[in-house]
Write a protein that holds these residues in place. Structure first.
Motif, PDB file in Angstrom:
ATOM      1  N   GLY A 152       0.807  -1.212   0.000  1.00  0.00           N
ATOM      2  CA  GLY A 152       0.000   0.000   0.000  1.00  0.00           C
ATOM      3  C   GLY A 152       0.836   1.256   0.000  1.00  0.00           C
ATOM      4  O   GLY A 152       2.009   1.260  -0.379  1.00  0.00           O
ATOM      5  N   THR A 153       0.210   2.325   0.444  1.00  0.00           N
ATOM      6  CA  THR A 153       0.846   3.634   0.505  1.00  0.00           C
ATOM      7  C   THR A 153       1.316   3.881   1.927  1.00  0.00           C
ATOM      8  O   THR A 153       0.643   3.502   2.880  1.00  0.00           O
ATOM      9  N   GLY A 154       2.447   4.552   2.063  1.00  0.00           N
ATOM     10  CA  GLY A 154       2.840   5.054   3.377  1.00  0.00           C
ATOM     11  C   GLY A 154       1.940   6.239   3.673  1.00  0.00           C
ATOM     12  O   GLY A 154       2.278   7.388   3.361  1.00  0.00           O
ATOM     13  N   ASN A 155       0.759   5.960   4.238  1.00  0.00           N
ATOM     14  CA  ASN A 155      -0.300   6.973   4.329  1.00  0.00           C
ATOM     15  C   ASN A 155       0.105   8.237   5.076  1.00  0.00           C
ATOM     16  O   ASN A 155      -0.244   9.347   4.660  1.00  0.00           O
ATOM     17  N   GLU A 156       0.833   8.081   6.157  1.00  0.00           N
ATOM     18  CA  GLU A 156       1.207   9.269   6.929  1.00  0.00           C
ATOM     19  C   GLU A 156       2.162  10.161   6.133  1.00  0.00           C
ATOM     20  O   GLU A 156       1.978  11.379   6.064  1.00  0.00           O
ATOM     21  N   ASP A 157       3.173   9.561   5.527  1.00  0.00           N
ATOM     22  CA  ASP A 157       4.130  10.347   4.737  1.00  0.00           C
ATOM     23  C   ASP A 157       3.459  10.980   3.517  1.00  0.00           C
ATOM     24  O   ASP A 157       3.764  12.121   3.154  1.00  0.00           O
ATOM     25  N   ALA A 158       2.563  10.231   2.887  1.00  0.00           N
ATOM     26  CA  ALA A 158       1.878  10.755   1.709  1.00  0.00           C
ATOM     27  C   ALA A 158       0.996  11.951   2.074  1.00  0.00           C
ATOM     28  O   ALA A 158       0.986  12.975   1.381  1.00  0.00           O
TER      29      ALA A 158
END
Length: 343
Positions: A152-158
């Protein structure tokens, strides 16, 4: 006797030469074919049959999840011997429906591996306890030893990247007091929490103020986002510089709600996902920007990881599917790419 001995020696020599020749031929073919040769033969499970991968998403009733679904199915179509079955709940709040789906499939014995995007990660942790078949988490982490990898996406960094960009654009639009309020998704969801933390980090790092205590929750749907935005406008008639949203549907709904409010004409509406409808809204000047996830790649890579796991390969704990910020400069290119995924 002598002739007989010579004859046996000659036969043995010829036989040995033939064996060596056949062995060399086999080595040459294997070397020439390499990985491509094994790909042509297709993937198989331990019993020699096709590999069956069960993909259970949060829902299939949204554009974003449609891209994840398309990517997962594409892997199966491109790789012989892999069967992919994709399903999902009717909405992102249909918790019991998804839990029943997961429990039923785990108990069926019909699948070699599982890819799961959990609506409630804690519930899924309990459901998968003790499972030995490979399990891959997609989009949202599942903290459990049975899960081999998170794709998935590194949600916090994104989200932090989106928050910083939003402050930059707010300054360009002339905002002197740069405050941000989030309209988020389903309260308590792991992905939601990560994005909230990221937005706050990015806004504050760029010199803005994140009003965390005023966060609104819209359950990931546009209709509720309208209500949330109306509440924000009532509480802040002076206008707010940034509305940071958990997904694009929320951002578009909030932007529509604020369309005729003069105090919000320069507000930055930040979405998340980078879906096709968001690109259209950005081109029209409605939604301002979106933190784009590569949903198609996410689905594809998750199934790829599941297949590798069935074949005994060791996986990275986190497989990053990538992200970027979409604004008016690249929205058309992004939209063209997304259209190609869905045919």
């Amino acid at each position: 006797m002598k002739n007989s001995l010579v004859k046996r020696i000659l036969v043995a020599a010829v036989t040995a030469a033939m064996v060596l020749s056949m062995a060399a031929c086999g080595q040459k073919e294997e070397s020439a074919g390499g990985d491509d040769a094994s790909t042509e033969e297709g993937s198989t499970n331990e019993s020699g049959g096709e590999i069956s991968v069960d993909v259970i998403l949060k829902t299939t009733a949204s554009e974003y999840w449609g891209y994840v679904k398309a990517g997962a199915e594409a892997y199966g179509e491109e790789n012989e011997g892999v069967k992919v079955e994709v399903k999902g709940a009717t909405s992102e709040t249909a918790y019991d429906e998804q839990a029943n789906m997961i429990e039923s499939d785990l108990n069926s014995g019909a699948y070699d591996a599982y890819v799961i995007a959990p609506l409630q990660a804690d519930t899924v942790t309990t459901l998968i306890s003790g499972q030995t078949a490979p399990i891959i988490a997609v989009d949202t982490k599942i903290e459990a030893p049975e899960v081999l990898s998170f794709v998935g996406t590194g949600n916090e960094d994104a989200a932090a990247m989106g928050g910083e960009k939003a402050v930059e654009v707010a300054k360009e639009r002339g905002w002197k007091e740069i405050k941000a309020i989030a309209i988020s998704g389903v309260q308590g969801d792991g992905t939601v929490n990560a994005r909230l933390a990221g937005y706050q980090k990015g806004v504050e790092a760029a010199g803005g103020e994140f009003l965390a205590d005023e966060t609104q929750y819209a359950d990931a749907v546009a209709d509720k986002a309208v209500t949330c935005m109306e509440a924000i406008m009532q509480n802040h008639p002076e206008g707010i510089a940034i509305i940071a949203c958990n997904n694009d549907d929320i951002a578009m709904g909030a932007a529509r709600a604020a369309k005729d409010n003069e105090a919000y004409k320069d507000t930055i509406f930040v979405g998340f996902d980078g879906i096709q409808s968001a690109c259209e809204a950005i081109i029209k000047g409605e939604e301002t920007m979106s933190v784009a996830q590569e949903a198609y790649d996410m689905g594809y890579k998750a199934v790829e990881a599941a297949v590798k796991a069935t074949q005994g390969e060791k996986l990275d704990e986190f497989i990053d599917s990538g992200c970027s910020v979409v604004d008016e400069t690249n929205a058309q290119d992004r939209m063209d790419t997304l259209k190609s995924y869905l045919g």
